[in-house]
Design an enzyme around this catalytic site. Structure first.
Site, PDB file in Angstrom:
ATOM      1  N   THR A  94       0.832  -1.202   0.000  1.00  0.00           N
ATOM      2  CA  THR A  94       0.000   0.000   0.000  1.00  0.00           C
ATOM      3  C   THR A  94       0.868   1.254   0.000  1.00  0.00           C
ATOM      4  OG1 THR A  94      -1.733  -1.168   1.210  1.00  0.00           O
ATOM      5  CG2 THR A  94      -1.828   1.235   1.230  1.00  0.00           C
ATOM      6  N   LYS A  95       1.926   1.239   0.823  1.00  0.00           N
ATOM      7  CA  LYS A  95       2.793   2.416   0.907  1.00  0.00           C
ATOM      8  C   LYS A  95       3.479   2.682  -0.431  1.00  0.00           C
ATOM      9  CE  LYS A  95       5.110   5.898   2.376  1.00  0.00           C
ATOM     10  NZ  LYS A  95       5.981   5.951   3.561  1.00  0.00           N
ATOM     11  N   LEU A  96       3.912   1.643  -1.121  1.00  0.00           N
ATOM     12  CA  LEU A  96       4.591   1.826  -2.404  1.00  0.00           C
ATOM     13  C   LEU A  96       3.634   2.411  -3.441  1.00  0.00           C
ATOM     14  CD1 LEU A  96       6.796  -1.397  -2.581  1.00  0.00           C
ATOM     15  CD2 LEU A  96       7.366   0.849  -1.654  1.00  0.00           C
TER      16      LEU A  96
END
Length: 277
Positions: free
Chosen positions: A171-173
């Site tokens: 999700t962060k990427l």
């Protein structure tokens, strides 16, 4: 009795996160190679560790906020690392922007010792950390997520459980891809407006109520002062963003998803870092 929290990495994000945990009443022990950072936290009420291994022995929940995949592996899996001192039942929350495969590698090693791992990635920057308004995106087993949740809520206004181990990092990427392309757009627009002699503050007030609005643009002057500024602080931010895009590009390639905007942004960050002025 207060939950024992261990913290490794007292950088621009880690230091306020650790301070928030102290203020929330947790029994906090911190470790960083920079003694001045450790001293600041001990003056605020934290305990000082002499090694990452000592953090492992102290914490029921251990937070990791170092720079990249290599550092995360070293402080957790390396000789004298967190895992060498951790007890069964300990939960490790990894905040660093890293590749999902690194999270899984660490979790596999931790599982053999009865230690749980979650990838608790975050968004909101240093400003959000200090204001306790961060957004956390967490991957991992629900048991370990719930064990870490109270500590995360000391710094986060929004805490999302995204799914199994690795989904926090994924999700962060994906989210970081949106952020950096917005940064590129804001940089180009600001550069054009300033070159044309348009007042930057008035321009951003206009952008805020137009179709060009973004959180990046809203905070541009606070974060960067000028689109052309290349101070030591901005250079440091650029270096962190450059490094943080390495796992984004690797992950996107593995997924077969073209991300030319991210690749261009990383290239421009590299050029900024290479400038001598």
């Amino acid at each position: 009795m207060a939950t024992k929290v261990g913290f490794v990495g007292l950088g621009n994000m880690g230091k306020p996160l650790a301070a928030n945990a102290v203020q929330a009443g947790f029994d906090v022990m911190v470790y960083d190679l920079r003694e001045t950072r450790v001293k600041e936290l001990t003056q605020a009420g934290a305990k000082a560790a002499r090694s990452a291994q000592e953090i492992g022995g102290h914490g029921e929940v251990i937070e990791i906020a170092v720079v990249d995949d290599g550092q995360v592996e070293a402080v957790i899996l390396g000789q004298g690392g967190v895992l060498s001192g951790a007890k069964p039942g300990t939960a490790i929350a990894i905040h660093s922007t890293i590749h999902p495969k690194t999270v899984r590698k660490i979790a596999e090693a931790a599982r053999a010792k009865g230690v749980g791992v979650v990838d608790a990635q975050m968004s909101g920057g240093e400003k959000g950390a200090k204001a306790r308004t961060l957004c956390f995106m967490v991957g991992g087993d629900n048991h370990w997520f719930e064990k870490c949740r109270p500590v995360l809520e000391a710094s986060g206004k929004n805490v999302f459980h995204m799914g199994p181990l690795g989904t926090g990092a994924m999700t962060k990427l994906a989210q970081q891809s949106i952020v950096v392309v917005n940064m590129l757009a804001a940089y180009e627009g600001m550069q054009l407006a300033e070159k044309a002699g348009i007042d930057p503050k008035t321009f951003l007030e206009l952008v805020h109520v137009s179709a060009g609005q973004s959180q990046v643009a809203d905070n541009w002057l606070d974060q960067f002062n000028s689109a052309m500024a290349i101070s030591g602080r901005l250079r440091g931010r650029a270096a962190l963003f450059y490094q943080g895009l390495c796992p984004v590009l690797e992950f996107a390639h593995e997924q077969g998803v073209p991300v030319p905007g991210v690749a261009l942004t990383q290239q421009l960050l590299f050029e900024m870092l290479e400038r001598k002025e």
